[in-house]
Design a protein around this motif. Structure first.
Motif, mmCIF file in Angstrom:
data_model
loop_
_atom_site.group_PDB
_atom_site.id
_atom_site.type_symbol
_atom_site.label_atom_id
_atom_site.label_comp_id
_atom_site.label_asym_id
_atom_site.label_seq_id
_atom_site.Cartn_x
_atom_site.Cartn_y
_atom_site.Cartn_z
ATOM 1 N N ARG A 198 -3.368 21.102 3.523
ATOM 2 C CA ARG A 198 -3.842 19.774 3.103
ATOM 3 C C ARG A 198 -4.507 19.882 1.731
ATOM 4 N NH1 ARG A 198 -9.625 18.621 3.699
ATOM 5 N NH2 ARG A 198 -10.594 20.588 4.247
ATOM 6 N N ILE A 199 -4.552 18.747 1.039
ATOM 7 C CA ILE A 199 -5.228 18.702 -0.259
ATOM 8 C C ILE A 199 -6.736 18.767 0.000
ATOM 9 C CG2 ILE A 199 -5.684 17.277 -2.301
ATOM 10 C CD1 ILE A 199 -2.788 18.141 -2.308
ATOM 11 N N SER A 200 -7.399 19.757 -0.612
ATOM 12 C CA SER A 200 -8.845 19.864 -0.379
ATOM 13 C C SER A 200 -9.680 19.416 -1.577
ATOM 14 C CB SER A 200 -9.220 21.296 0.002
ATOM 15 O OG SER A 200 -8.908 22.186 -1.029
ATOM 16 N N GLU A 201 -9.121 19.507 -2.779
ATOM 17 C CA GLU A 201 -9.839 19.035 -3.970
ATOM 18 C C GLU A 201 -8.837 18.416 -4.929
ATOM 19 O OE1 GLU A 201 -12.405 21.953 -5.950
ATOM 20 O OE2 GLU A 201 -12.749 22.838 -3.983
ATOM 21 N N VAL A 202 -9.259 17.349 -5.602
ATOM 22 C CA VAL A 202 -8.351 16.688 -6.551
ATOM 23 C C VAL A 202 -9.052 16.437 -7.867
ATOM 24 C CG1 VAL A 202 -6.744 14.758 -6.839
ATOM 25 C CG2 VAL A 202 -7.477 15.378 -4.566
ATOM 26 N N SER A 203 -8.367 16.780 -8.967
ATOM 27 C CA SER A 203 -8.819 16.312 -10.284
ATOM 28 C C SER A 203 -7.645 15.530 -10.879
ATOM 29 C CB SER A 203 -9.241 17.487 -11.162
ATOM 30 O OG SER A 203 -8.135 18.262 -11.485
ATOM 31 N N ALA A 204 -7.737 15.129 -12.124
ATOM 32 C CA ALA A 204 -6.728 14.219 -12.677
ATOM 33 C C ALA A 204 -5.304 14.775 -12.600
ATOM 34 C CB ALA A 204 -7.091 13.880 -14.117
ATOM 35 N N ASN A 205 -5.129 16.040 -13.005
ATOM 36 C CA ASN A 205 -3.768 16.594 -13.071
ATOM 37 C C ASN A 205 -3.535 17.802 -12.176
ATOM 38 O OD1 ASN A 205 -2.941 14.786 -15.250
ATOM 39 N ND2 ASN A 205 -4.464 15.931 -16.427
ATOM 40 N N ILE A 206 -4.566 18.238 -11.489
ATOM 41 C CA ILE A 206 -4.480 19.454 -10.679
ATOM 42 C C ILE A 206 -5.119 19.183 -9.311
ATOM 43 C CG2 ILE A 206 -5.355 21.848 -10.501
ATOM 44 C CD1 ILE A 206 -3.307 21.617 -12.697
ATOM 45 N N SER A 207 -4.530 19.775 -8.255
ATOM 46 C CA SER A 207 -5.164 19.675 -6.932
ATOM 47 C C SER A 207 -5.230 21.055 -6.294
ATOM 48 C CB SER A 207 -4.353 18.770 -6.013
ATOM 49 O OG SER A 207 -4.225 17.504 -6.585
ATOM 50 N N VAL A 208 -6.210 21.228 -5.418
ATOM 51 C CA VAL A 208 -6.317 22.469 -4.659
ATOM 52 C C VAL A 208 -5.829 22.186 -3.243
ATOM 53 C CG1 VAL A 208 -7.896 24.248 -3.797
ATOM 54 C CG2 VAL A 208 -8.283 23.237 -6.044
ATOM 55 N N VAL A 209 -4.974 23.077 -2.719
ATOM 56 C CA VAL A 209 -4.440 22.918 -1.364
ATOM 57 C C VAL A 209 -5.041 24.000 -0.469
ATOM 58 C CG1 VAL A 209 -2.351 22.892 0.061
ATOM 59 C CG2 VAL A 209 -2.257 22.077 -2.300
ATOM 60 N N GLN A 210 -5.634 23.566 0.632
ATOM 61 C CA GLN A 210 -6.117 24.527 1.628
ATOM 62 C C GLN A 210 -4.942 24.849 2.551
ATOM 63 O OE1 GLN A 210 -8.650 23.060 4.783
ATOM 64 N NE2 GLN A 210 -9.962 24.867 4.624
ATOM 65 N N LEU A 211 -4.501 26.112 2.552
ATOM 66 C CA LEU A 211 -3.339 26.496 3.336
ATOM 67 C C LEU A 211 -3.679 26.575 4.818
ATOM 68 C CD1 LEU A 211 -1.885 29.346 1.068
ATOM 69 C CD2 LEU A 211 -1.357 26.918 1.020
ATOM 70 N N LEU A 212 -2.634 26.518 5.663
ATOM 71 C CA LEU A 212 -2.841 26.644 7.112
ATOM 72 C C LEU A 212 -3.504 27.966 7.464
ATOM 73 C CD1 LEU A 212 0.439 25.510 8.905
ATOM 74 C CD2 LEU A 212 -1.730 24.327 8.795
ATOM 75 N N THR A 213 -3.215 29.013 6.659
ATOM 76 C CA THR A 213 -3.741 30.353 6.954
ATOM 77 C C THR A 213 -5.197 30.534 6.518
ATOM 78 O OG1 THR A 213 -2.705 31.034 4.896
ATOM 79 C CG2 THR A 213 -1.543 31.587 6.920
#
Lengths: 279, 188
Positions: A159-174
């Motif tokens: 799932r997306i855990s952090e969002v900025s204008a052009n970049i997002s951080v995804v928290q993986l299932l693992t």
């Protein structure tokens, strides 16, 4: 003026450590917003990380291609056989789809939602060995928001855990802080599938019932019980089953459908919560 | 006034080099080494930089290097901002304290120091994770800490040699400056 006494240095160090501990405990809670300085650092580093990552993937791909040429004929034969088998499966699925649609109409169910996707490239991965996160080159300007599910054709990524204008951080299932409501596709027994950190490619699923019917190779999908993932997304397959030392809880180890070590492109589902059927 | 300018000049040049190593280390760690991961684990390049820096420049610089490297790492991916900054700052300072008591001219000592320090860093991270109620069983100290420490030591000779060259260059410049100043004082 510039000469700082040992006492003042000690105090400054102590204050720094206290600030770090405070910051850590405050940011440990689920945050709705990303700090400005976080956004600035992520956005500034992302293009260079993407270039570095692309170069490494390119080199690794060339080496892998050279290796693959040797096995090409054998693989081609296997794939041809598999393609024939898929043809049969596709026909059968088409039949099932038509039947499913007919039954849904009969029961008065709403039409299953067609997901809308945003395609994103993986820019980089987290620097540590404790968490499992990636950054992707799409952000709020592309319609991405926090908690949107991320998938590939092989299944659920996270799932997306952090969002900025052009970049997002995804928290993986693992990721060891991740927990996903899941169920065994065949028996419909539910539980929570959790990550165990980057050193383990397997998920650990704890079942709600100790009598849950589950066997190795069973498919596990999202249950939709949580508010983040819609039901029916493929999570992985059961590897083995165990019980805790008191025999009260049942666990299964799940091999995710997605190969997290080789993620290069992902799809973000932007309309996951709109009109999705219950499980 | 001249002393102040010289001090600022030296400070900025030294920390520019540190900044270069931290950003470079982070890029390699997040974009290159994930593709070279062994059993899902990658070396801690940033920690290697912090340890080498602390060994050569002492506890105060080890503290600064650990703080800067950890904060950058936290800000790029962290939900827990301060976690890696705290671990790297503590270990960077500790290595700097011990550095004065060990022989640093051979490459083997820094290499071993990197192994021990990276393991200590992973231990501090594990303690913090437990304090933050993040699931991290005790066995992870071995399954994560040991392999990462071993993998990181492989990079130590390369990084230490480069930082050592800069350190020697800086010391030589310092000697020239102080030598020049005392010669000038002698002439007067």
């Amino acid at each position: 003026m510039l000469h700082l006494g040992r006492y003042r240095k000690f105090l400054a160090a102590l204050v720094t450590l206290v600030v770090l501990v405070t910051l850590m405990s405050v940011t440990a809670r689920e945050r709705e917003t990303v700090l400005l300085v976080e956004k600035a650092v992520i956005e500034a580093l992302a293009p260079v990380q993407a270039w570095f990552g692309g170069l490494t993937v390119g080199i690794r791909g060339t080496v892998a291609d050279l290796e693959a040429i040797r096995h090409l004929r054998e693989e081609n034969e296997t794939l041809r056989v598999r393609a024939d088998a898929y043809d049969t499966t596709v026909h059968r699925l088409k039949e099932l789809e038509i039947e499913n649609e007919r039954l849904r109409t009969l029961l008065g169910f709403t039409q299953a939602v067609e997901y809308q996707y945003v395609v994103a490239d993986v820019v980089s991965r987290n620097a540590d060995n404790w968490f499992s996160r990636i950054t992707i080159n799409r952000g709020s300007s592309d319609g991405i928001a926090k908690n949107m599910p991320v998938v590939t054709s092989q299944g659920l990524v996270g799932r997306i855990s952090e969002v900025s204008a052009n970049i997002s951080v995804v928290q993986l299932l693992t990721d060891r802080a991740s927990g996903t409501g899941a169920l065994v596709q065949a028996s419909r027994d539910g539980g929570i599938a959790s990550g165990q950190g980057s050193q383990s490619p397997l998920l650990s699923m704890m079942f709600f019932e100790r009598t849950a019917e589950v066997a190795p190779e069973d498919a596990v999908v999202t249950s939709g019980f949580g508010e983040i993932f819609p039901p029916g997304l493929f999570v992985g397959r059961v590897v083995d089953i165990s019980k805790d030392s008191y025999g009260l809880l049942k666990y299964a180890r799940i091999k995710p459908g997605v190969d997290f070590g080789r993620l290069e492109e992902v799809l973000v589902i932007t309309n996951a919560t709109v009109g999705v059927d219950g499980p | 006034m001249n002393t102040l300018l010289e001090w600022l000049n030296r400070l900025s040049s030294r920390h520019a080099v540190l900044g270069f190593w931290i950003v470079g280390g982070l890029l390699f760690q997040t974009a290159v080494f994930p593709h070279l991961a062994v059993f899902g684990l990658k070396p801690d390049v940033l920690m290697v930089v912090v340890v080498c820096w602390a060994l050569l420049y002492g506890p105060a610089e080890g503290f600064v290097a650990g703080l800067a490297a950890g904060l950058v790492q936290d800000l790029t991916f962290g939900q827990y901002i301060g976690l890696f900054a705290l671990a790297k700052t503590l270990v960077g300072f500790g290595v700097g304290v011990v550095a004065g008591k060990i022989f640093r001219e051979t490459i083997w000592v820094p290499t071993a120091a990197v192994g021990v320090a990276v393991f200590a860093h992973e231990f501090v991270v594990w303690v913090c994770l437990r304090a933050l109620h993040v699931p991290a069983p005790a066995v992870n100290i071995i399954t994560v800490g040991l392999p990462v420490a071993v993998y990181s030591t492989l990079l130590a000779p390369l990084v230490y040699r480069q930082i050592f060259v800069h350190y020697i260059g800086e010391r030589a410049k310092e000697k020239d400056l102080t030598g020049g100043a005392s010669q000038a004082a002698g002439r007067r």
